[in-house]
Design a protein around this motif. Structure first.
Motif, mmCIF file in Angstrom:
data_model
loop_
_atom_site.group_PDB
_atom_site.id
_atom_site.type_symbol
_atom_site.label_atom_id
_atom_site.label_comp_id
_atom_site.label_asym_id
_atom_site.label_seq_id
_atom_site.Cartn_x
_atom_site.Cartn_y
_atom_site.Cartn_z
ATOM 1 N N PRO A 1 0.820 -1.218 0.000
ATOM 2 C CA PRO A 1 0.000 0.000 0.000
ATOM 3 C C PRO A 1 0.859 1.276 0.000
ATOM 4 C CG PRO A 1 -0.025 -1.033 2.164
ATOM 5 C CD PRO A 1 0.828 -1.905 1.300
ATOM 6 N N VAL A 2 1.276 1.716 -1.161
ATOM 7 C CA VAL A 2 2.100 2.928 -1.283
ATOM 8 C C VAL A 2 1.185 4.087 -1.693
ATOM 9 C CG1 VAL A 2 3.998 3.989 -2.572
ATOM 10 C CG2 VAL A 2 4.129 1.576 -1.913
ATOM 11 N N PRO A 3 1.287 5.246 -0.971
ATOM 12 C CA PRO A 3 0.403 6.374 -1.310
ATOM 13 C C PRO A 3 0.577 6.837 -2.758
ATOM 14 C CG PRO A 3 1.632 6.818 0.713
ATOM 15 C CD PRO A 3 2.196 5.553 0.133
ATOM 16 N N ARG A 4 -0.478 7.381 -3.314
ATOM 17 C CA ARG A 4 -0.444 7.889 -4.681
ATOM 18 C C ARG A 4 -0.476 9.405 -4.649
ATOM 19 N NH1 ARG A 4 -4.623 5.025 -8.555
ATOM 20 N NH2 ARG A 4 -3.052 5.522 -10.126
ATOM 21 N N PRO A 5 -0.029 10.120 -5.663
ATOM 22 C CA PRO A 5 0.650 9.581 -6.841
ATOM 23 C C PRO A 5 2.015 9.021 -6.483
ATOM 24 C CG PRO A 5 0.634 11.983 -6.909
ATOM 25 C CD PRO A 5 -0.166 11.585 -5.731
ATOM 26 N N SER A 6 2.318 7.914 -7.165
ATOM 27 C CA SER A 6 3.562 7.222 -6.902
ATOM 28 C C SER A 6 4.548 7.523 -8.028
ATOM 29 C CB SER A 6 3.222 5.739 -6.822
ATOM 30 O OG SER A 6 4.339 4.974 -6.618
ATOM 31 N N LYS A 7 5.688 6.895 -7.975
ATOM 32 C CA LYS A 7 6.691 7.050 -9.043
ATOM 33 C C LYS A 7 6.726 5.769 -9.870
ATOM 34 C CE LYS A 7 8.472 11.035 -8.350
ATOM 35 N NZ LYS A 7 7.644 11.822 -9.213
ATOM 36 N N PHE A 8 7.250 5.866 -11.072
ATOM 37 C CA PHE A 8 7.377 4.670 -11.911
ATOM 38 C C PHE A 8 8.630 3.922 -11.476
ATOM 39 C CE2 PHE A 8 8.582 2.514 -15.966
ATOM 40 C CZ PHE A 8 7.530 1.629 -15.946
ATOM 41 N N GLU A 9 8.478 3.206 -10.384
ATOM 42 C CA GLU A 9 9.614 2.441 -9.853
ATOM 43 C C GLU A 9 9.065 1.271 -9.048
ATOM 44 O OE1 GLU A 9 11.454 5.667 -7.679
ATOM 45 O OE2 GLU A 9 10.209 5.322 -5.928
ATOM 46 N N GLY A 10 9.948 0.329 -8.705
ATOM 47 C CA GLY A 10 9.568 -0.810 -7.860
ATOM 48 C C GLY A 10 8.347 -1.532 -8.403
ATOM 49 N N GLN A 11 7.409 -1.807 -7.504
ATOM 50 C CA GLN A 11 6.235 -2.603 -7.882
ATOM 51 C C GLN A 11 5.416 -1.952 -9.008
ATOM 52 O OE1 GLN A 11 3.704 -3.069 -4.446
ATOM 53 N NE2 GLN A 11 3.269 -0.886 -4.238
ATOM 54 N N ARG A 12 5.480 -0.615 -9.088
ATOM 55 C CA ARG A 12 4.660 0.035 -10.117
ATOM 56 C C ARG A 12 5.184 -0.234 -11.531
ATOM 57 N NH1 ARG A 12 0.982 3.712 -8.782
ATOM 58 N NH2 ARG A 12 0.233 3.130 -10.855
ATOM 59 N N GLN A 13 6.392 -0.731 -11.652
ATOM 60 C CA GLN A 13 6.877 -1.099 -12.993
ATOM 61 C C GLN A 13 6.251 -2.402 -13.474
ATOM 62 O OE1 GLN A 13 11.103 -0.895 -12.187
ATOM 63 N NE2 GLN A 13 11.220 1.069 -13.249
ATOM 64 N N HIS A 14 5.508 -3.063 -12.585
ATOM 65 C CA HIS A 14 4.884 -4.341 -12.967
ATOM 66 C C HIS A 14 3.365 -4.263 -12.957
ATOM 67 C CE1 HIS A 14 8.856 -6.055 -12.695
ATOM 68 N NE2 HIS A 14 8.989 -5.397 -11.569
ATOM 69 N N THR A 15 2.817 -3.082 -12.763
ATOM 70 C CA THR A 15 1.355 -2.952 -12.750
ATOM 71 C C THR A 15 0.904 -2.213 -14.011
ATOM 72 O OG1 THR A 15 1.460 -0.847 -11.576
ATOM 73 C CG2 THR A 15 1.274 -2.843 -10.224
ATOM 74 N N ALA A 16 -0.393 -2.132 -14.178
ATOM 75 C CA ALA A 16 -0.941 -1.419 -15.342
ATOM 76 C C ALA A 16 -2.043 -0.476 -14.847
ATOM 77 C CB ALA A 16 -1.488 -2.423 -16.347
ATOM 78 N N PHE A 17 -2.619 0.282 -15.770
ATOM 79 C CA PHE A 17 -3.752 1.154 -15.421
ATOM 80 C C PHE A 17 -5.028 0.615 -16.060
ATOM 81 C CE2 PHE A 17 -0.159 4.246 -15.481
ATOM 82 C CZ PHE A 17 -0.274 4.765 -14.204
ATOM 83 N N GLN A 18 -6.153 0.932 -15.424
ATOM 84 C CA GLN A 18 -7.467 0.732 -16.052
ATOM 85 C C GLN A 18 -7.967 2.133 -16.370
ATOM 86 O OE1 GLN A 18 -7.955 -2.911 -12.973
ATOM 87 N NE2 GLN A 18 -9.673 -1.517 -13.076
ATOM 88 N N VAL A 19 -7.966 2.473 -17.626
ATOM 89 C CA VAL A 19 -8.120 3.890 -17.971
ATOM 90 C C VAL A 19 -9.484 4.232 -18.548
ATOM 91 C CG1 VAL A 19 -5.657 4.229 -18.332
ATOM 92 C CG2 VAL A 19 -7.060 3.540 -20.277
ATOM 93 N N ASP A 20 -9.972 5.386 -18.124
ATOM 94 C CA ASP A 20 -11.141 5.961 -18.771
ATOM 95 C C ASP A 20 -10.603 6.625 -20.034
ATOM 96 O OD1 ASP A 20 -13.380 7.493 -19.450
ATOM 97 O OD2 ASP A 20 -14.006 7.569 -17.351
ATOM 98 N N ARG A 21 -10.937 6.073 -21.183
ATOM 99 C CA ARG A 21 -10.258 6.488 -22.417
ATOM 100 C C ARG A 21 -10.487 7.961 -22.758
ATOM 101 N NH1 ARG A 21 -8.677 2.581 -26.132
ATOM 102 N NH2 ARG A 21 -8.064 4.378 -27.386
ATOM 103 N N GLY A 22 -11.646 8.497 -22.373
ATOM 104 C CA GLY A 22 -11.869 9.918 -22.628
ATOM 105 C C GLY A 22 -10.747 10.722 -21.990
ATOM 106 N N ILE A 23 -10.460 10.432 -20.713
ATOM 107 C CA ILE A 23 -9.452 11.185 -19.957
ATOM 108 C C ILE A 23 -8.040 10.795 -20.423
ATOM 109 C CG2 ILE A 23 -8.571 11.657 -17.632
ATOM 110 C CD1 ILE A 23 -11.369 10.750 -16.578
ATOM 111 N N TYR A 24 -7.804 9.494 -20.549
ATOM 112 C CA TYR A 24 -6.451 8.998 -20.890
ATOM 113 C C TYR A 24 -5.991 9.519 -22.256
ATOM 114 C CZ TYR A 24 -2.869 5.454 -22.031
ATOM 115 O OH TYR A 24 -1.721 4.803 -22.396
ATOM 116 N N ASP A 25 -6.847 9.361 -23.260
ATOM 117 C CA ASP A 25 -6.431 9.757 -24.613
ATOM 118 C C ASP A 25 -6.181 11.268 -24.673
ATOM 119 O OD1 ASP A 25 -6.950 7.092 -25.043
ATOM 120 O OD2 ASP A 25 -8.098 7.366 -26.885
ATOM 121 N N LYS A 26 -6.951 12.024 -23.873
ATOM 122 C CA LYS A 26 -6.746 13.487 -23.856
ATOM 123 C C LYS A 26 -5.405 13.835 -23.185
ATOM 124 C CE LYS A 26 -8.962 17.812 -22.323
ATOM 125 N NZ LYS A 26 -7.915 18.596 -22.900
ATOM 126 N N ILE A 27 -5.093 13.149 -22.093
ATOM 127 C CA ILE A 27 -3.791 13.413 -21.433
ATOM 128 C C ILE A 27 -2.664 13.199 -22.445
ATOM 129 C CG2 ILE A 27 -2.149 12.577 -19.676
ATOM 130 C CD1 ILE A 27 -4.570 11.842 -17.926
#
Ligand SMILES: Cc1cc2nc3c(=O)[nH]c(=O)nc-3n(C[C@H](O)[C@H](O)[C@H](O)COP(=O)(O)OP(=O)(O)OC[C@H]3O[C@@H](n4cnc5c(N)ncnc54)[C@H](O)[C@@H]3O)c2cc1C
Length: 582
Positions: A103-129
């Motif tokens: 349980p690491v607080p967010r926003p996190s960095k792209f390191e450690g365990q987060r290099q092995h996870t993925a996102f479930q994205v709301d495409r409206g928001i994700y594609d705009k980012i």
């Protein structure tokens, strides 16, 4: 000749994940290029395809946009729970060892365990980012600018015609990239045939829900997506945030036609029939914007021409069961950007660059189509689709135990020419073997076990080049090629090939050499830990691809039995099953 309205170095049609990735990476590595993206919609716009795989995060990081995606607070995908296979019991596929997500607080960095996870994205928001990010690094992004036509001269695109407020007329570019997704505007205009190498012809029906529960909360904002078979298809359940969830149904087009139900009725019937999804949507409300689409798998014959590329879904599509569409789109887009960068540098032969792009990406899409065939044909939960599953199996020649399945899946080779990483459709050798054995209720079997003697087999192979992509450059390395299979003289494959040379080696000699290599003072702790696992998977893949002939000579020590803990990424589900009293 008509004067163009606008000129740029690279014109990209479509601002989805593929288009933004091409634009961002071109600007990152060659900032002076004039790169334009023409997108017909105004973002944010909804789009199906929300469940990512971890490899996308590596590319988001390279694009410099991972932190922004993380800041949007999308649920963190740590794996998936399935009802799929011979047994109706739920099982989990985990991205992290035993699903252990701290349980690491967010926003996190792209390191450690987060290099092995993925996102479930709301495409409206994700594609705009992503599209805004492409603009922020200097790409010229035009939304509500549709590409209406394409002018050609043989295999060359001479201009495209864009309709919009800021650019309205002919656009000329040195290179053109088709990232128009399903529309495939250049693919169609260039007359590129599409292969449909599968019997899988499905339709998808989906809606978004408010107030649905997450099946599981793991660590901070981690969860698993739910993939649940019903008798005539399967449901996806993908939380996109605290309040919004994508819930979809995939059924064969013929079944949909024969049932004669309205899409809404079929959709609601499937949800009601599944204990997990019906439980999670209890008390939730629908946005009531039911959508549907054909999800016909296909593969374009050619992905590159004189000055154009097909990228993302315009190049091919594999059934969403593997949730790999966006991964293929981001990966292919990165490859297009690197290829165009090399065209500008002029250091590599252009035909070789086109061929490697086409071959590598067609192979990746084809592997996914093949794996999807395997998943469908082996799913005993399709009680109403027995003939359909049989037809897929029959058409694919799939009547097999897990060893045959492994060989069948490996028709196009397990060793990746680009990276020398041995995998299949993004799954490691161990994961692929475990999945196939699990579906077929068979034991996992490694060819390597017990073999005493190993010989390199280069008979009939020709020498060529493989490539790897690093920091904006495509680097060539020597490689052997036979029957569309590659043996890159790089990484662990190269190490094994050099060790074997033209001499037969015993298991004991290879293990000894591997220990000496691994324990050399210059190796990092990670390399020391990883090398044995990589070696086993590489040897297994090289045997499957025919690069190594392994045999047993009595009186010699065989390759030592190794324990692979398959349960670390695949095991029976407990939490969701408990939720629904199974
Ligand atoms: C039912 C279903 C479920 C899926 N589930 C998943 C999943 O769980 N995980 C996953 O990874 N993938 C999934 N996918 C696949 C995923 O949606 C695609 O792989 C992904 O969107 C491809 O990205 P892209 O950039 O190639 O195309 P798109 O995202 O489709 O973007 C193409 C863009 O081009 C624009 N465009 C089109 N024509 C023109 C034109 N003439 N001029 C200008 N702009 C134009 C469009 O407006 C659009 O914005 C799913 C697909 C389907 C059909």
């Amino acid at each position: 000749m008509e004067k163009p309205e606008y000129y740029c170095d690279v014109a990209i049609v479509g601002g989805g994940p593929a288009g933004s990735t091409v634009a961002t990476l071109l600007k990152k590595y060659r900032p002076k290029l004039r790169v334009a993206v023409f997108e017909k919609e105004q973002f944010p716009r909804d789009h199906v395809g929300e469940s990512q795989l971890p490899y996308i995060s590596v590319i988001l990081d390279e694009m410099g946009v991972w932190d922004q995606v993380e800041a949007a607070g999308f649920p963190i995908k740590v794996g998936a729970t399935y009802r799929w296979g011979k047994s109706p019991k739920l099982w989990d596929f985990e991205f992290l060892n035993h699903g252990q997500f701290e349980p690491v607080p967010r926003p996190s960095k792209f390191e450690g365990q987060r290099q092995h996870t993925a996102f479930q994205v709301d495409r409206g928001i994700y594609d705009k980012i992503l599209l805004d990010h492409a603009a922020s690094v200097g790409a010229e992004v035009y939304q509500q600018h549709a590409v209406k036509s394409i002018d050609t001269d043989g295999d060359t695109i001479t201009s495209i015609t864009v309709q919009g407020d800021q650019v309205n007329g002919k656009v000329e570019a040195k290179y053109y990239v088709d990232c128009s997704g399903y529309a495939g505007i250049m693919r169609k205009r260039m007359g590129i045939e599409s292969l449909v190498p599968t019997t899988l012809q499905n339709i998808a029906i989906w809606d978004y829900w408010r107030g649905a529960s997450w099946a599981v909360n793991i660590g901070i904002e981690g969860t698993r997506v739910q993939v649940m078979s019903v008798g005539y298809g399967w449901l996806w359940f993908i939380p996109l945030g605290n309040d919004r969830t994508s819930v979809g149904l995939v059924v064969p087009a013929n079944y949909y036609r024969d049932r004669g139900l309205r899409p809404n009725d079929l959709y609601m019937e499937a949800l009601a029939n599944d204990p997990v999804v019906s439980k999670l949507t209890e008390g939730a409300t629908r946005e009531d914007q039911l959508q549907s689409t054909k999800d016909w798998s296909f593969l374009a014959d050619r992905l590159a021409g004189d000055n154009w590329f097909l990228c993302g879904e315009s190049a091919g599509f594999a059934d969403p069961i593997l949730a790999a569409g966006m991964t293929l789109a981001h990966k292919g887009a990165r490859d297009v950007a690197y290829t165009i960068l090399e065209f500008f540098r002029g250091e590599h032969d252009e035909d070789w660059l086109r061929e490697r792009y086409t071959e590598g990406n067609r192979r990746a899409i084809m592997q996914h189509i093949r794996f999807a065939d395997f998943w469908y044909s082996q799913n005993g939960q399709f009680s109403d689709l027995k003939d359909y599953a049989k037809e897929i199996a029959g058409d694919a020649g799939l009547d097999m135990n897990s060893d045959d399945a492994w060989r069948w899946l490996g028709t196009g080779g397990f060793v990746d020419q680009d990276s020398s990483i041995t995998d299949f459709a993004g799954f490691s050798v161990v994961a692929t073997k475990s999945l196939t054995a699990n579906f077929l209720e068979d034991e996992v079997h490694y060819e390597l076990f017990g073999k005493t003697h190993f010989r390199l087999n280069l008979g009939g192979a020709v020498q060529g080049f493989g490539s790897n992509l690093f920091q904006g450059r495509i680097n060539k390395h020597p490689c052997y090629i036979r029957d569309e299979k590659y043996l890159p003289m790089l990484g662990v494959c190269g190490w094994v090939a050099h060790l074997l040379g033209n001499q037969e080696r015993t298991a004991r000699e290879i293990v000894g050499a591997a220990d000496a290599f691994r324990l050399a003072p210059e190796r990092t702790q990670l390399e020391q830990a990883m090398f044995p696992k990589l070696l086993i998977q590489t040897l297994e893949a090289m045997i499957a691809d025919g690069w190594i002939v392994a045999k047993v000579v009595p009186g010699h020590d065989g390759w030592p039995k190794f324990d692979i803990d398959e349960s670390r990424f695949m095991h029976e589900n407990k939490d969701v099953a408990k939720l629904v009293g199974e």
